[in-house]
Motif scaffolding. Structure first.
Motif, PDB file in Angstrom:
ATOM      1  N   ASP A 203       6.349 -12.433  18.369  1.00 16.08           N
ATOM      2  CA  ASP A 203       4.993 -12.962  18.503  1.00 16.08           C
ATOM      3  C   ASP A 203       4.022 -11.977  17.854  1.00 16.08           C
ATOM      4  N   VAL A 204       3.582 -12.297  16.646  1.00 18.37           N
ATOM      5  CA  VAL A 204       2.679 -11.424  15.893  1.00 18.37           C
ATOM      6  C   VAL A 204       1.384 -12.178  15.629  1.00 18.37           C
ATOM      7  N   PRO A 205       0.233 -11.596  15.972  1.00 23.35           N
ATOM      8  CA  PRO A 205      -1.046 -12.255  15.676  1.00 23.35           C
ATOM      9  C   PRO A 205      -1.198 -12.521  14.181  1.00 23.35           C
ATOM     10  N   VAL A 206      -1.785 -13.657  13.861  1.00 19.79           N
ATOM     11  CA  VAL A 206      -1.927 -14.053  12.457  1.00 19.79           C
ATOM     12  C   VAL A 206      -2.747 -13.027  11.683  1.00 19.79           C
ATOM     13  N   ARG A 207      -3.822 -12.546  12.283  1.00 18.01           N
ATOM     14  CA  ARG A 207      -4.687 -11.596  11.581  1.00 18.01           C
ATOM     15  C   ARG A 207      -3.938 -10.305  11.262  1.00 18.01           C
ATOM     16  N   ALA A 208      -3.150  -9.817  12.207  1.00 14.76           N
ATOM     17  CA  ALA A 208      -2.387  -8.587  11.973  1.00 14.76           C
ATOM     18  C   ALA A 208      -1.335  -8.800  10.892  1.00 14.76           C
ATOM     19  N   ALA A 209      -0.678  -9.958  10.915  1.00 13.70           N
ATOM     20  CA  ALA A 209       0.341 -10.237   9.903  1.00 13.70           C
ATOM     21  C   ALA A 209      -0.277 -10.324   8.516  1.00 13.70           C
ATOM     22  N   ARG A 210      -1.439 -10.952   8.414  1.00 11.32           N
ATOM     23  CA  ARG A 210      -2.088 -11.065   7.110  1.00 11.32           C
ATOM     24  C   ARG A 210      -2.588  -9.718   6.612  1.00 11.32           C
ATOM     25  N   LEU A 211      -3.073  -8.896   7.522  1.00 12.92           N
ATOM     26  CA  LEU A 211      -3.520  -7.562   7.123  1.00 12.92           C
ATOM     27  C   LEU A 211      -2.348  -6.730   6.608  1.00 12.92           C
ATOM     28  N   ALA A 212      -1.214  -6.805   7.300  1.00 12.36           N
ATOM     29  CA  ALA A 212      -0.025  -6.079   6.850  1.00 12.36           C
ATOM     30  C   ALA A 212       0.464  -6.613   5.509  1.00 12.36           C
ATOM     31  N   ALA A 213       0.422  -7.941   5.338  1.00 10.88           N
ATOM     32  CA  ALA A 213       0.846  -8.531   4.070  1.00 10.88           C
ATOM     33  C   ALA A 213      -0.065  -8.100   2.931  1.00 10.88           C
ATOM     34  N   THR A 214      -1.349  -7.998   3.202  1.00  9.66           N
ATOM     35  CA  THR A 214      -2.290  -7.556   2.167  1.00  9.66           C
ATOM     36  C   THR A 214      -2.005  -6.120   1.747  1.00  9.66           C
ATOM     37  N   ALA A 215      -1.712  -5.267   2.727  1.00 12.02           N
ATOM     38  CA  ALA A 215      -1.405  -3.871   2.402  1.00 12.02           C
ATOM     39  C   ALA A 215      -0.111  -3.774   1.595  1.00 12.02           C
ATOM     40  N   GLY A 216       0.904  -4.527   2.000  1.00 12.09           N
ATOM     41  CA  GLY A 216       2.158  -4.502   1.245  1.00 12.09           C
ATOM     42  C   GLY A 216       2.001  -5.069  -0.153  1.00 12.09           C
ATOM     43  N   THR A 217       1.225  -6.145  -0.280  1.00 12.41           N
ATOM     44  CA  THR A 217       1.003  -6.738  -1.603  1.00 12.41           C
ATOM     45  C   THR A 217       0.228  -5.794  -2.505  1.00 12.41           C
ATOM     46  N   ALA A 218      -0.634  -4.972  -1.926  1.00 14.64           N
ATOM     47  CA  ALA A 218      -1.381  -4.005  -2.734  1.00 14.64           C
ATOM     48  C   ALA A 218      -0.436  -3.026  -3.425  1.00 14.64           C
ATOM     49  N   VAL A 219       0.657  -2.668  -2.757  1.00 14.98           N
ATOM     50  CA  VAL A 219       1.646  -1.782  -3.382  1.00 14.98           C
ATOM     51  C   VAL A 219       2.291  -2.476  -4.577  1.00 14.98           C
ATOM     52  N   ILE A 220       2.640  -3.745  -4.403  1.00 21.16           N
ATOM     53  CA  ILE A 220       3.237  -4.496  -5.510  1.00 21.16           C
ATOM     54  C   ILE A 220       2.225  -4.658  -6.642  1.00 21.16           C
ATOM     55  N   ALA A 221       0.966  -4.909  -6.285  1.00 22.59           N
ATOM     56  CA  ALA A 221      -0.074  -5.063  -7.303  1.00 22.59           C
ATOM     57  C   ALA A 221      -0.281  -3.773  -8.084  1.00 22.59           C
ATOM     58  N   LEU A 222      -0.085  -2.634  -7.439  1.00 24.27           N
ATOM     59  CA  LEU A 222      -0.199  -1.360  -8.150  1.00 24.27           C
ATOM     60  C   LEU A 222       0.783  -1.296  -9.305  1.00 24.27           C
ATOM     61  N   SER A 223       1.989  -1.802  -9.084  1.00 22.82           N
ATOM     62  CA  SER A 223       2.977  -1.819 -10.161  1.00 22.82           C
ATOM     63  C   SER A 223       2.666  -2.894 -11.187  1.00 22.82           C
ATOM     64  N   VAL A 224       2.316  -4.099 -10.713  1.00 19.94           N
ATOM     65  CA  VAL A 224       2.110  -5.232 -11.618  1.00 19.94           C
ATOM     66  C   VAL A 224       0.858  -5.053 -12.467  1.00 19.94           C
ATOM     67  N   VAL A 225      -0.212  -4.563 -11.856  1.00 19.18           N
ATOM     68  CA  VAL A 225      -1.507  -4.520 -12.537  1.00 19.18           C
ATOM     69  C   VAL A 225      -1.766  -3.169 -13.198  1.00 19.18           C
ATOM     70  N   VAL A 226      -1.481  -2.084 -12.491  1.00 13.85           N
ATOM     71  CA  VAL A 226      -1.852  -0.757 -12.995  1.00 13.85           C
ATOM     72  C   VAL A 226      -0.724  -0.150 -13.831  1.00 13.85           C
ATOM     73  N   LEU A 227       0.434   0.052 -13.214  1.00 10.55           N
ATOM     74  CA  LEU A 227       1.518   0.735 -13.923  1.00 10.55           C
ATOM     75  C   LEU A 227       2.055  -0.082 -15.091  1.00 10.55           C
ATOM     76  N   SER A 228       1.977  -1.404 -14.998  1.00 13.99           N
ATOM     77  CA  SER A 228       2.516  -2.254 -16.058  1.00 13.99           C
ATOM     78  C   SER A 228       1.545  -2.456 -17.210  1.00 13.99           C
TER      79      SER A 228
END
Length: 378
Positions: A203-228
């Motif tokens: 049971d995970v609150p939607v807001r907490a799950a979305r915040l965690a997903a945003t932080a994790g996606t930011a790591v992927i975006a660092l590779s896709v947008v910046v490093l690439s």
């Protein structure tokens, strides 16, 4: 689900994946038969050879001591040690197949236990296991690479570029055969989960799950947008310590850090440039959506489960982006299916690296956001 129940489907899936890779690799010699080019087409035969040769169990022809073929670098003393190098090649293949079995079983064991294919999680478990099969193939290629390089007779020459080249080969075949292994693992896991009792979702609150997903996606975006970005990627490519075995690490760094490659329109048609960028947007969208749902699908949110799950999510997003690029950009009447899918599996090493970091970041943010709130159900 207990580890004991999860071990059975994980082991069966790993054995099936290994057997399918061995069978496909053993079929590589059939492409050399007369008439194969006329039946399949020379382009299709060449592409299939690129798929199968890295998993072929028979040593290359230039390691046959009775053959006069290019590719073998003789000993400086003038001796012919191709039997010795052939033994190294065989050892490397044994390590490769053993590594793919171990890697898949370990990852599948965790996935089946924390993401059992019951209570609406069957599709998620299947996709995660499919992605992990592709990762297991990449790990096996990486672990066995030193032996394969040594078997060529020039292991100390440009070691890191050779490592990158070996790891890049054979990536398509695990992606394909992992579909079968994932399906078998899910089927057996559903059977073994029959008497496991309730397997509730966290049971995970939607807001907490979305915040965690945003932080994790930011790591992927660092590779896709910046490093690439082309200039940053070029700087990574040009980086090299002075001499030694660690010289010229650019290819390896790009392989394990970059999830794409992009630059500005540079005077070309803006529509074509936007089509290419649409695949990057799809990658990030898939990662964010899947990461936001992942904590609620797990029976218990743990760092290993989130890290492995994030790796699988990143691989799935990468494959979705590559399929979109094939369908929208590369597909055409002059290109057959095998040629169009030549890029499938590119970036899986980077997906492993970035996915692990993204999973760790998402888990940390999730725990911080839940601090002070009631503990989720285990």
């Amino acid at each position: 689900m207990t580890y004991r129940r999860a071990a059975i489907p994980a082991l069966i899936g790993g054995l099936l994946l290994t057997a399918l890779l061995w069978w496909a690799g053993s079929s590589a010699d059939a492409l050399q038969l007369p008439g194969s080019g006329g039946t399949l087409g020379t382009g299709a035969v060449a592409e299939l050879q690129r798929w199968l040769t890295p998993w072929a169990y028979d040593p290359p022809v230039f390691l046959d001591s009775g053959a006069q073929a290019s590719g073998y670098v003789p000993d400086t003393s003038g001796g012919d040690h191709r039997d010795h190098y052939g033994g190294l090649y065989t050892t490397g293949l044994q390590i490769r197949y053993g590594a793919v079995l171990v890697a898949f079983v370990l990852g599948a064991l965790l996935l089946v236990r924390r993401l059992p294919p019951v209570r609406g999680r069957t599709t998620a478990a299947f996709l995660a296991l499919w992605a992990w099969g592709a990762v297991a193939g990449t790990l096996a290629l990486a672990v066995s690479a030193p032996w394969m390089i040594a078997s060529m007779g020039h292991g100390s020459y440009r070691l890191l570029p050779q490592l990158a080249n070996v790891i890049a080969g054979g990536r398509q075949l695990p992606v394909a055969v992992s579909l079968v292994a994932a399906g078998a693992t899910v089927l057996v896991a559903r059977i073994t989960a029959g008497g496991a009792g309730p397997l509730p979702r966290t049971d995970v609150p939607v807001r907490a799950a979305r915040l965690a997903a945003t932080a994790g996606t930011a790591v992927i975006a660092l590779s896709v947008v910046v490093l690439s970005y082309q200039r940053v990627a070029a700087a990574l490519q040009e980086f090299s310590p002075d001499g030694g075995l660690l010289s010229e690490p650019g290819d390896l760094l790009r392989q394990w850090l970059l999830l794409g490659a992009w630059d500005g329109p540079a005077g070309g048609p803006l529509g074509d440039w936007l089509l290419y960028r649409a695949s990057d947007v799809l990658l990030l969208a898939v990662v964010w959506w899947a990461l936001s749902r992942l904590p609620g699908l797990l029976t218990r949110v743990t760092l290993p489960a989130m890290a492995v799950g994030a790796v699988c999510v990143t691989v799935l997003g990468l494959l979705a982006a590559q399929l979109l690029r094939i369908a929208v950009v590369q597909a055409g009447p002059q290109q057959d299916l095998l040629y169009s899918t030549a890029g499938i599996g590119n970036g899986i090493p980077a997906a492993l690296t970035c996915g692990l970091v993204a999973g760790a970041v998402a888990t940390t943010v999730l725990r911080l956001s839940l601090r002070g709130a009631p503990d989720p159900a285990a």
